[in-house]
Design a protein around this motif. Structure first.
Motif, PDB file in Angstrom:
ATOM      1  N   MET A   1      35.330  61.368  92.517  1.00 41.42           N
ATOM      2  CA  MET A   1      34.859  61.347  93.902  1.00 41.42           C
ATOM      3  C   MET A   1      36.039  61.303  94.857  1.00 41.42           C
ATOM      4  SD  MET A   1      32.153  58.679  95.559  1.00 41.42           S
ATOM      5  CE  MET A   1      31.040  59.003  94.201  1.00 41.42           C
ATOM      6  N   ALA A   2      37.037  60.495  94.497  1.00 41.10           N
ATOM      7  CA  ALA A   2      38.214  60.397  95.369  1.00 41.10           C
ATOM      8  C   ALA A   2      38.936  61.735  95.433  1.00 41.10           C
ATOM      9  CB  ALA A   2      39.153  59.326  94.838  1.00 41.10           C
ATOM     10  N   GLU A   3      39.019  62.411  94.299  1.00 42.23           N
ATOM     11  CA  GLU A   3      39.701  63.706  94.288  1.00 42.23           C
ATOM     12  C   GLU A   3      38.912  64.738  95.089  1.00 42.23           C
ATOM     13  OE1 GLU A   3      41.685  63.118  89.873  1.00 42.23           O
ATOM     14  OE2 GLU A   3      39.984  64.456  90.161  1.00 42.23           O
ATOM     15  N   GLN A   4      37.593  64.667  94.983  1.00 43.08           N
ATOM     16  CA  GLN A   4      36.784  65.639  95.722  1.00 43.08           C
ATOM     17  C   GLN A   4      36.896  65.409  97.222  1.00 43.08           C
ATOM     18  OE1 GLN A   4      32.816  65.444  94.036  1.00 43.08           O
ATOM     19  NE2 GLN A   4      33.685  65.438  91.989  1.00 43.08           N
ATOM     20  N   ASP A   5      37.143  64.176  97.624  1.00 41.01           N
ATOM     21  CA  ASP A   5      37.350  63.876  99.046  1.00 41.01           C
ATOM     22  C   ASP A   5      38.734  64.292  99.514  1.00 41.01           C
ATOM     23  OD1 ASP A   5      35.463  60.764  98.966  1.00 41.01           O
ATOM     24  OD2 ASP A   5      34.835  62.856  99.278  1.00 41.01           O
ATOM     25  N   ARG A   6      39.490  64.902  98.572  1.00 43.33           N
ATOM     26  CA  ARG A   6      40.813  65.456  98.871  1.00 43.33           C
ATOM     27  C   ARG A   6      41.826  64.385  99.284  1.00 43.33           C
ATOM     28  NH1 ARG A   6      40.752  70.907  98.950  1.00 43.33           N
ATOM     29  NH2 ARG A   6      38.732  71.925  99.117  1.00 43.33           N
ATOM     30  N   MET A   7      41.666  63.181  98.740  1.00 47.84           N
ATOM     31  CA  MET A   7      42.712  62.196  98.938  1.00 47.84           C
ATOM     32  C   MET A   7      43.939  62.656  98.179  1.00 47.84           C
ATOM     33  SD  MET A   7      40.674  58.604  98.581  1.00 47.84           S
ATOM     34  CE  MET A   7      42.200  57.697  98.791  1.00 47.84           C
ATOM     35  N   PRO A   8      45.154  62.568  98.760  1.00 49.40           N
ATOM     36  CA  PRO A   8      46.342  63.100  98.090  1.00 49.40           C
ATOM     37  C   PRO A   8      46.600  62.417  96.752  1.00 49.40           C
ATOM     38  CG  PRO A   8      46.945  61.745 100.004  1.00 49.40           C
ATOM     39  CD  PRO A   8      45.464  61.952 100.059  1.00 49.40           C
ATOM     40  N   PHE A   9      46.570  61.086  96.707  1.00 52.51           N
ATOM     41  CA  PHE A   9      46.639  60.331  95.466  1.00 52.51           C
ATOM     42  C   PHE A   9      46.471  58.849  95.800  1.00 52.51           C
ATOM     43  CE2 PHE A   9      51.021  61.317  96.769  1.00 52.51           C
ATOM     44  CZ  PHE A   9      51.452  60.047  97.118  1.00 52.51           C
ATOM     45  N   THR A  10      46.284  58.052  94.763  1.00 49.90           N
ATOM     46  CA  THR A  10      46.201  56.600  94.966  1.00 49.90           C
ATOM     47  C   THR A  10      47.417  55.962  94.353  1.00 49.90           C
ATOM     48  OG1 THR A  10      44.949  54.611  94.461  1.00 49.90           O
ATOM     49  CG2 THR A  10      44.847  56.384  92.849  1.00 49.90           C
ATOM     50  N   PHE A  11      47.835  54.849  94.948  1.00 54.17           N
ATOM     51  CA  PHE A  11      49.003  54.142  94.440  1.00 54.17           C
ATOM     52  C   PHE A  11      48.618  53.042  93.452  1.00 54.17           C
ATOM     53  CE2 PHE A  11      51.199  55.426  98.542  1.00 54.17           C
ATOM     54  CZ  PHE A  11      52.033  56.328  97.914  1.00 54.17           C
ATOM     55  N   LYS A  12      47.326  52.940  93.080  1.00 52.87           N
ATOM     56  CA  LYS A  12      46.878  51.821  92.254  1.00 52.87           C
ATOM     57  C   LYS A  12      46.523  52.285  90.849  1.00 52.87           C
ATOM     58  CE  LYS A  12      44.550  48.495  94.115  1.00 52.87           C
ATOM     59  NZ  LYS A  12      43.499  47.651  94.735  1.00 52.87           N
ATOM     60  N   ASP A  13      46.959  51.493  89.860  1.00 51.60           N
ATOM     61  CA  ASP A  13      46.569  51.738  88.476  1.00 51.60           C
ATOM     62  C   ASP A  13      45.193  51.114  88.252  1.00 51.60           C
ATOM     63  OD1 ASP A  13      46.879  52.309  85.610  1.00 51.60           O
ATOM     64  OD2 ASP A  13      47.025  50.132  85.434  1.00 51.60           O
ATOM     65  N   PRO A  14      44.182  51.893  87.870  1.00 51.53           N
ATOM     66  CA  PRO A  14      42.813  51.378  87.799  1.00 51.53           C
ATOM     67  C   PRO A  14      42.601  50.318  86.721  1.00 51.53           C
ATOM     68  CG  PRO A  14      42.927  53.625  86.964  1.00 51.53           C
ATOM     69  CD  PRO A  14      44.244  53.329  87.573  1.00 51.53           C
ATOM     70  N   LEU A  15      43.388  50.335  85.665  1.00 53.37           N
ATOM     71  CA  LEU A  15      43.171  49.373  84.581  1.00 53.37           C
ATOM     72  C   LEU A  15      43.720  47.994  84.933  1.00 53.37           C
ATOM     73  CD1 LEU A  15      42.278  48.725  81.681  1.00 53.37           C
ATOM     74  CD2 LEU A  15      44.550  49.464  80.917  1.00 53.37           C
ATOM     75  N   THR A  16      44.961  47.952  85.427  1.00 50.32           N
ATOM     76  CA  THR A  16      45.619  46.660  85.670  1.00 50.32           C
ATOM     77  C   THR A  16      45.570  46.237  87.133  1.00 50.32           C
ATOM     78  OG1 THR A  16      47.747  47.743  86.047  1.00 50.32           O
ATOM     79  CG2 THR A  16      47.217  47.115  83.772  1.00 50.32           C
ATOM     80  N   GLN A  17      45.171  47.160  88.012  1.00 51.44           N
ATOM     81  CA  GLN A  17      45.169  46.934  89.454  1.00 51.44           C
ATOM     82  C   GLN A  17      46.584  46.754  90.023  1.00 51.44           C
ATOM     83  OE1 GLN A  17      42.151  47.232  91.220  1.00 51.44           O
ATOM     84  NE2 GLN A  17      41.662  47.955  89.160  1.00 51.44           N
ATOM     85  N   LEU A  18      47.608  47.115  89.232  1.00 56.68           N
ATOM     86  CA  LEU A  18      48.979  47.138  89.732  1.00 56.68           C
ATOM     87  C   LEU A  18      49.231  48.484  90.405  1.00 56.68           C
ATOM     88  CD1 LEU A  18      50.920  45.719  86.638  1.00 56.68           C
ATOM     89  CD2 LEU A  18      50.152  44.463  88.649  1.00 56.68           C
ATOM     90  N   GLY A  19      50.428  48.645  90.959  1.00 56.59           N
ATOM     91  CA  GLY A  19      50.828  49.962  91.438  1.00 56.59           C
ATOM     92  C   GLY A  19      51.043  50.895  90.264  1.00 56.59           C
ATOM     93  N   ASN A  20      51.151  52.195  90.563  1.00 51.18           N
ATOM     94  CA  ASN A  20      51.396  53.175  89.503  1.00 51.18           C
ATOM     95  C   ASN A  20      52.735  53.885  89.735  1.00 51.18           C
ATOM     96  OD1 ASN A  20      50.895  54.906  91.607  1.00 51.18           O
ATOM     97  ND2 ASN A  20      48.917  55.611  90.832  1.00 51.18           N
ATOM     98  N   ARG A  21      52.985  54.910  88.950  1.00 53.31           N
ATOM     99  CA  ARG A  21      54.278  55.615  89.026  1.00 53.31           C
ATOM    100  C   ARG A  21      54.513  56.209  90.417  1.00 53.31           C
ATOM    101  NH1 ARG A  21      58.052  58.130  85.477  1.00 53.31           N
ATOM    102  NH2 ARG A  21      56.937  57.345  83.652  1.00 53.31           N
TER     103      ARG A  21
END
Length: 590
Positions: A142-162
């Motif tokens: 859903m987030a991708e379809q809304d054309r969000m560029p990307f998320t900074f959150k890792d969904p499993l740990t709720q930490l930041g991502n690469r």
């Protein structure tokens, strides 16, 4: 008004039918390729035959990674076996099933999916295929379809991502450059996650990751950036207080905390074994990607030395490692594209010690790299061997040698026999003998113009396959030489096993024979042994007149070294070959 002939009507109807069928195929292909839901097509036995781009986008698995396998590849450990048994009972009874399942991405992340499975049959009612269509319920799509560029959150740990690390790293280094301060970067893995996943299931592996993430969150400073890179790999960016001592204290603290026994919800107790690599700006690197690479290299060193430890970047080792990476990438680019940058073949003549005539040449690679300048074969050949490029590099050299031999023949020269070195990995290539003969035939060259050199250590490592391949090559008319004799295993007793034409004595023997009577005695023994085995001799490293005089007692042998000639480009060798072709008794090979 003329009536259409029945045959013409049938042809017209067939044409319309074909057009409709073609349109339907195009439509189905378009839907399959552009659907937002993942689609898996299996055969009647459950083997995956096709997946669409959405499947790759949602799961992370490419088509090449899943074709020929079963959908069990993406199953999570959240469902009991009874869940899948009931699913297949319904599919067998009704031909279809739909419901919510928990599947697994390539990263190991478990996500919810609404899955519909339908069975396809042929006109006899036999099952031919099954099609599984899955809708990602995790919110990612859903987030991708809304054309969000990307998320900074890792969904499993709720930490930041690469992505967050990349962004923060660029900002931190820009600020550090302005304020002349140090920035620290840690790369760590929690260790032993794979056994947890295999023995307890990925659900519990995810639980371990979440617990370890919380431990790290509590241990780092509020100003630090903590992210999950992938799998069980994490990174910590320290924007200040990045002295070696403070970074070392943090590393010790993390090793202690992360290495403590963990109790999972099912009462299983697991012990992890983390490893940490540390890089410091600007000492170890000045660019974001280079600093991350340096930290990853230090992490690899820590794992190699034994888990449960941390490692700073050894600056010299890191530079060497970075240099090796450039060499490996350049070699790969050259072999993949055919674009040669600074790589060429030089030829060092081999001379008869009695009449000083050229009896052959050895092909040697030379490389002037656009970034690294001159690179010795002693440096890039091991890199090629370690990276698995040596087999292709050998064949590239042979192609170049054949091109040069053919050119010399066209110019009316009498080509010398050319020695070419073979790597150990070549002996594991079942097609090498056939490839070599096809290549020689393509250039119209006799096999006798090529001498293949193998090292003593290679032959001992590849004893069975090596002997068989050498015998096959010798039967086809190729000359064979044992290179660097005496520097490896010194297996004199094994010489009679190898189908050889020549022994090539390493230059170290020549140096030592001039300084030690015992070394000279050993050289005499090798000479006698070669004579008894009917092997010709080449002595490498003859650089001084005294060395040549030392060899006079052995009669007519072949010498190679700077005393006569250094390795030279083909253009410089050409005049020497012209003289050779004009000598009495020599005839140009046509």
């Amino acid at each position: 008004m003329r009536e259409d002939h029945p045959h013409q009507v049938a042809v017209a109807q067939a044409s319309v039918f074909e057009q409709n069928l073609s349109f339907k195929r195009q439509l189905l292909h378009h839907v399959f390729e552009n659907a937002l839901e993942s689609i898996i097509v299996t055969n009647a036995d459950g083997i995956i035959e096709r997946v669409n781009p959405a499947f790759t986008h949602i799961t992370g698995f490419t088509a090449e990674e899943v074709l020929g396998k079963t959908p069990r590849l993406i199953q999570s450990a959240k469902h009991e076996p009874d869940f899948y048994r009931k699913m297949w009972q319904q599919i067998s009874r009704t031909g279809q099933w739909s419901g919510q399942v928990w599947n697994r991405r390539k990263t190991g992340e478990v996500y919810p999916q609404w899955l519909s499975i339908n069975t396809l049959t042929n006109h006899h009612g036999q099952i031919t295929h099954r099609v599984a269509i899955g809708h990602d319920l995790s919110g990612q799509r859903m987030a991708e379809q809304d054309r969000m560029p990307f998320t900074f959150k890792d969904p499993l740990t709720q930490l930041g991502n690469r992505q967050l690390l990349t962004s923060r790293l660029e900002q931190a280094l820009a600020e550090a450059q302005r304020n002349k301060i140090r920035v620290g970067l840690m790369v760590l893995d929690i260790g032993r996650l794979k056994p947890v996943n295999e023995q307890l299931g990925m659900t519990w592996g995810d639980d371990v990751l979440r617990q370890q993430a919380r431990i790290m969150q509590a241990a780092v400073d509020e100003a630090d950036t903590l992210v999950r890179l992938q799998g069980d790999m994490f990174a910590i960016l320290r924007h200040s207080k990045a002295e070696d001592t403070t970074m070392g204290h943090l590393a010790e603290k993390l090793l202690s905390l992360l290495g403590q026994p963990m109790v999972l919800a099912d009462q299983n107790v697991v012990c992890m074994q983390p490893s940490i690599g540390i890089a410091i700006y600007p000492r170890d690197a000045k660019e974001p990607e280079n600093l991350l690479q340096a930290a990853e290299y230090a992490h690899a060193m820590a794992k190699r030395e034994g888990r449960g430890r941390y490692q700073f970047v050894d600056e010299q080792q890191h530079r060497l490692h970075h240099r090796e990476l450039i060499i490996e990438q350049s070699l790969g680019h050259m072999l993949n594209t055919g674009l040669v940058q600074g790589v060429s073949l030089h030829y060092q003549p081999q001379v008869c010690s009695v009449d000083e005539h050229i009896v052959g040449v050895e092909a040697l690679m030379r490389w002037t790299h656009p970034r690294l300048d001159m690179i010795s074969p002693a440096e890039f050949i091991p890199v090629a061997e370690q990276s698995g490029l040596s087999v292709r590099l050998d064949r590239w050299v042979i192609e170049q040698v054949c091109t040069q031999l053919a050119a010399w023949r066209e110019q009316g020269m009498m080509p010398p026999m050319v020695s070419v070195n073979l790597c150990a990995q070549q002996f594991s290539q079942a097609d090498f003998c056939d490839w070599l003969m096809v290549t020689m035939a393509r250039f119209g060259l006799p096999h006798s113009l090529i001498k293949l050199e193998v090292t003593e250590s290679t032959m001992m490592d590849q004893l069975d396959t090596g002997i068989n391949m050498l015998q096959q090559l010798r039967d086809q008319g190729f000359k064979l030489s044992l290179d660097d004799f005496g520097t490896g295993y010194s297996a004199l007793s094994c010489l009679h096993w190898f189908p050889l034409d020549e022994l090539k004595i390493d230059r170290s023997f020549m140096v030592e024979a001039c300084e030690s009577s015992r070394a000279l005695t050993l050289l005499r023994t090798i000479m006698q042994l070669a004579e008894q085995l009917s092997l010709s001799l080449v002595v490498e490293g003859v650089e001084q007149k005294e060395q040549l005089e030392l060899l006079e007692e052995f009669g007519s042998i072949t010498v190679q070294g700077y005393y006569y000639y250094k390795p030279m480009p083909a253009s410089e060798l050409l005049p020497l070959l012209s003289l050779r072709s004009k000598e009495p008794g020599n005839s140009t090979l046509m």
